[in-house]
Design a protein around this motif. Structure first.
Motif, PDB file in Angstrom:
ATOM      1  N   PHE A 228       0.836  -1.202   0.000  1.00 31.66           N
ATOM      2  CA  PHE A 228       0.000   0.000   0.000  1.00 31.66           C
ATOM      3  C   PHE A 228       0.871   1.253   0.000  1.00 31.66           C
ATOM      4  N   LEU A 229       1.894   1.252   0.821  1.00 33.70           N
ATOM      5  CA  LEU A 229       2.792   2.410   0.912  1.00 33.70           C
ATOM      6  C   LEU A 229       3.607   2.591  -0.363  1.00 33.70           C
ATOM      7  N   LEU A 230       3.928   1.497  -1.043  1.00 35.65           N
ATOM      8  CA  LEU A 230       4.605   1.622  -2.339  1.00 35.65           C
ATOM      9  C   LEU A 230       3.724   2.378  -3.326  1.00 35.65           C
ATOM     10  N   GLY A 231       2.452   1.988  -3.384  1.00 38.15           N
ATOM     11  CA  GLY A 231       1.527   2.688  -4.271  1.00 38.15           C
ATOM     12  C   GLY A 231       1.354   4.145  -3.886  1.00 38.15           C
ATOM     13  N   ALA A 232       1.206   4.408  -2.584  1.00 33.89           N
ATOM     14  CA  ALA A 232       1.045   5.785  -2.122  1.00 33.89           C
ATOM     15  C   ALA A 232       2.291   6.612  -2.410  1.00 33.89           C
ATOM     16  N   SER A 233       3.469   6.034  -2.215  1.00 28.82           N
ATOM     17  CA  SER A 233       4.723   6.745  -2.490  1.00 28.82           C
ATOM     18  C   SER A 233       4.845   7.085  -3.963  1.00 28.82           C
ATOM     19  N   ALA A 234       4.410   6.158  -4.815  1.00 30.57           N
ATOM     20  CA  ALA A 234       4.458   6.416  -6.255  1.00 30.57           C
ATOM     21  C   ALA A 234       3.557   7.587  -6.627  1.00 30.57           C
ATOM     22  N   GLN A 235       2.414   7.709  -5.959  1.00 34.69           N
ATOM     23  CA  GLN A 235       1.519   8.833  -6.217  1.00 34.69           C
ATOM     24  C   GLN A 235       2.154  10.153  -5.775  1.00 34.69           C
ATOM     25  N   LEU A 236       2.764  10.158  -4.598  1.00 32.48           N
ATOM     26  CA  LEU A 236       3.327  11.384  -4.054  1.00 32.48           C
ATOM     27  C   LEU A 236       4.609  11.808  -4.757  1.00 32.48           C
ATOM     28  N   TYR A 237       5.331  10.845  -5.312  1.00 29.93           N
ATOM     29  CA  TYR A 237       6.605  11.144  -5.975  1.00 29.93           C
ATOM     30  C   TYR A 237       6.589  10.690  -7.437  1.00 29.93           C
ATOM     31  N   ALA A 238       5.439  10.864  -8.064  1.00 25.11           N
ATOM     32  CA  ALA A 238       5.308  10.456  -9.467  1.00 25.11           C
ATOM     33  C   ALA A 238       6.300  11.178 -10.371  1.00 25.11           C
ATOM     34  N   HIS A 239       6.695  12.379  -9.985  1.00 22.34           N
ATOM     35  CA  HIS A 239       7.641  13.146 -10.799  1.00 22.34           C
ATOM     36  C   HIS A 239       9.057  12.596 -10.710  1.00 22.34           C
ATOM     37  N   ARG A 240       9.301  11.678  -9.803  1.00 18.07           N
ATOM     38  CA  ARG A 240      10.641  11.105  -9.632  1.00 18.07           C
ATOM     39  C   ARG A 240      10.751   9.678 -10.192  1.00 18.07           C
ATOM     40  N   ILE A 241       9.656   9.108 -10.632  1.00 18.36           N
ATOM     41  CA  ILE A 241       9.662   7.705 -11.061  1.00 18.36           C
ATOM     42  C   ILE A 241       9.699   7.634 -12.586  1.00 18.36           C
ATOM     43  N   PRO A 242      10.798   7.161 -13.165  1.00 20.95           N
ATOM     44  CA  PRO A 242      10.883   7.076 -14.624  1.00 20.95           C
ATOM     45  C   PRO A 242      10.037   5.927 -15.161  1.00 20.95           C
ATOM     46  N   LEU A 243       9.433   6.143 -16.307  1.00 20.44           N
ATOM     47  CA  LEU A 243       8.682   5.092 -16.998  1.00 20.44           C
ATOM     48  C   LEU A 243       9.369   4.802 -18.322  1.00 20.44           C
ATOM     49  N   HIS A 244       9.760   3.548 -18.503  1.00 15.47           N
ATOM     50  CA  HIS A 244      10.447   3.172 -19.730  1.00 15.47           C
ATOM     51  C   HIS A 244      10.209   1.687 -19.985  1.00 15.47           C
ATOM     52  N   PRO A 245      10.020   1.295 -21.240  1.00 21.05           N
ATOM     53  CA  PRO A 245       9.804  -0.126 -21.534  1.00 21.05           C
ATOM     54  C   PRO A 245      10.934  -1.023 -21.040  1.00 21.05           C
ATOM     55  N   ALA A 246      12.162  -0.525 -21.101  1.00 23.20           N
ATOM     56  CA  ALA A 246      13.282  -1.347 -20.638  1.00 23.20           C
ATOM     57  C   ALA A 246      13.188  -1.612 -19.139  1.00 23.20           C
ATOM     58  N   LEU A 247      12.766  -0.594 -18.375  1.00 22.52           N
ATOM     59  CA  LEU A 247      12.598  -0.785 -16.943  1.00 22.52           C
ATOM     60  C   LEU A 247      11.444  -1.739 -16.654  1.00 22.52           C
ATOM     61  N   ALA A 248      10.381  -1.653 -17.443  1.00 20.33           N
ATOM     62  CA  ALA A 248       9.262  -2.578 -17.270  1.00 20.33           C
ATOM     63  C   ALA A 248       9.694  -4.004 -17.585  1.00 20.33           C
ATOM     64  N   GLY A 249      10.502  -4.170 -18.626  1.00 21.50           N
ATOM     65  CA  GLY A 249      11.009  -5.502 -18.949  1.00 21.50           C
ATOM     66  C   GLY A 249      11.885  -6.055 -17.839  1.00 21.50           C
ATOM     67  N   ALA A 250      12.728  -5.190 -17.270  1.00 24.54           N
ATOM     68  CA  ALA A 250      13.578  -5.620 -16.162  1.00 24.54           C
ATOM     69  C   ALA A 250      12.739  -6.004 -14.954  1.00 24.54           C
ATOM     70  N   ALA A 251      11.689  -5.213 -14.683  1.00 22.53           N
ATOM     71  CA  ALA A 251      10.817  -5.520 -13.555  1.00 22.53           C
ATOM     72  C   ALA A 251      10.110  -6.853 -13.758  1.00 22.53           C
ATOM     73  N   ALA A 252       9.675  -7.125 -14.991  1.00 18.24           N
ATOM     74  CA  ALA A 252       9.019  -8.399 -15.275  1.00 18.24           C
ATOM     75  C   ALA A 252       9.976  -9.565 -15.053  1.00 18.24           C
TER      76      ALA A 252
END
Length: 364
Positions: A228-252
């Motif tokens: 829950f806190l991970l999701g909340a942190s992502a909302q509060l710091y959305a400007h700091r979280i990069p979105l990239h297909p390569a990162l999504a592939g690594a996460a998978a």
């Protein structure tokens, strides 16, 4: 690099689709224990760390934290708590009353006690007399279990209560860093458990008692609270979280490896959170309307288990899992739709009553 804030649009995203998919995943996962007395699918592949149903519940806590943190930033504590109340309790109460009435009508005693015991969101009574005792799950557990899915609701409510306390002192806006700070503290507990055993969290006893809720499992509170806190942190710091297909592939890749090899709670949790938020921002626009205007996910959550138990009790699992699911899914969707249109959406229309004192001042 493009960030989560750059890609996320609160009015056009895939969160509704994801929530619906996760709710249906729990339903599908429960088909095996409820219909056939077998483990949830995926349990053997993950070395007992998780399964399809548990993974879906984990995802719900991530998305819940992300969504309600936005609400927490917009208004005061009263408004936030009132909105959370409206989203959870009217639907739950109608479900409990309906279940109790149906059980009493079929001659089972203790139906009123069942509704009363579970009225505030914590499950204090699992069964009603001998109801569903002869289902595959009833024979497996040797008891009556009417709505086993409700176990996770108390942890959701605890997360809401904790965030409400933060809103009271204004921290989501004045000191948003405290939210990831709390997530880091929970992560340290998870890391300590992983150092001891990478596949099995330590049992940490009960936590509480909390008013109206009683005791909860401390380990589950920590682990689900972390998501829950991970999701909340992502909302509060959305400007700091990069979105990239390569990162999504690594996460998978990290998620898959942790499920098979171990370490799911340590590294798989953050990977799962990233994948869900990435998916919410990248699903095709034509799917953005799914679940946005009509959110059936909560209705599926509170009604699927008893309906699946009923179908199994009537012999609906006799012809295998596909036939069993073909009976359960339409019935659950029909009841979930009725819950949304007749109970949940009318309740949510009362959101404007959250700040009566302000309305009174304006009237003066």
């Amino acid at each position: 690099m493009v960030t989560l804030r750059d890609r996320y649009d609160a009015r056009a995203n895939g969160l509704g689709l994801l929530r619906l998919g996760l709710a249906l995943a729990v339903l599908v996962a429960h088909a095996w224990p409820l219909g056939f007395g077998a483990p949830n699918p995926g349990q053997g592949l993950t070395r007992g760390q998780s399964d399809l149903g548990s993974l879906a519940v984990d995802g719900f806590f991530v998305l819940s934290g992300f969504l309600v943190a936005a609400s927490a930033r917009r208004g005061g504590a009263l408004r936030f708590a009132w909105h959370r109340f409206l989203r959870i309790f009217p639907g739950l109460w109608v479900c409990l009353i309906g279940t109790a009435v149906a059980a009493a009508a079929t001659g089972h005693g203790g139906a009123v006690a069942f509704a009363r015991a579970n009225w505030f969101g914590a499950v204090h009574q699992w069964g009603i007399d001998t109801l569903f005792l002869d289902t595959p799950y009833g024979r497996l557990t040797r008891g009556s279990v009417v709505n086993g899915s409700l176990w996770s609701l108390v942890y959701e409510l605890l997360c809401y209560a904790g965030l409400t306390l933060l809103v009271v002192v204004g921290l989501p806006r004045r000191a948003p860093w405290l939210v990831p700070g709390l997530a880091a503290a929970a992560f340290l507990v998870i890391a300590a458990d992983a150092a001891h055993d990478p596949t099995t969290p330590r049992y940490r006893g009960g936590l509480g008692p909390f008013p109206l809720l009683g005791y909860v499992d401390a380990q589950l509170a920590c682990y689900l609270g972390f998501l829950f806190l991970l999701g909340a942190s992502a909302q509060l710091y959305a400007h700091r979280i990069p979105l990239h297909p390569a990162l999504a592939g690594a996460a998978a890749a990290v998620l898959a490896a942790s499920l098979v090899l171990g370490g799911f709670f340590l590294v798989g949790y953050p990977a799962l959170a990233y994948l869900l938020l990435y998916a919410a921002c990248t699903v095709p626009p034509r799917l953005h309307r799914v679940g946005r205007e009509h959110d059936y996910s909560y209705g599926i959550y509170i009604y699927a288990f008893p309906i699946q138990q009923l179908v199994a009790d009537l012999g609906g699992a006799a012809h295998g899992a596909p036939a069993y699911l073909a009976l359960c899914v339409p019935a659950v969707l029909l009841v979930a739709a009725a819950s949304w249109h007749l109970v949940e959406r009318p309740a949510l229309a009362l959101k404007h009553l959250a700040n009566p004192s302000r309305k009174l001042l304006l009237a003066r």
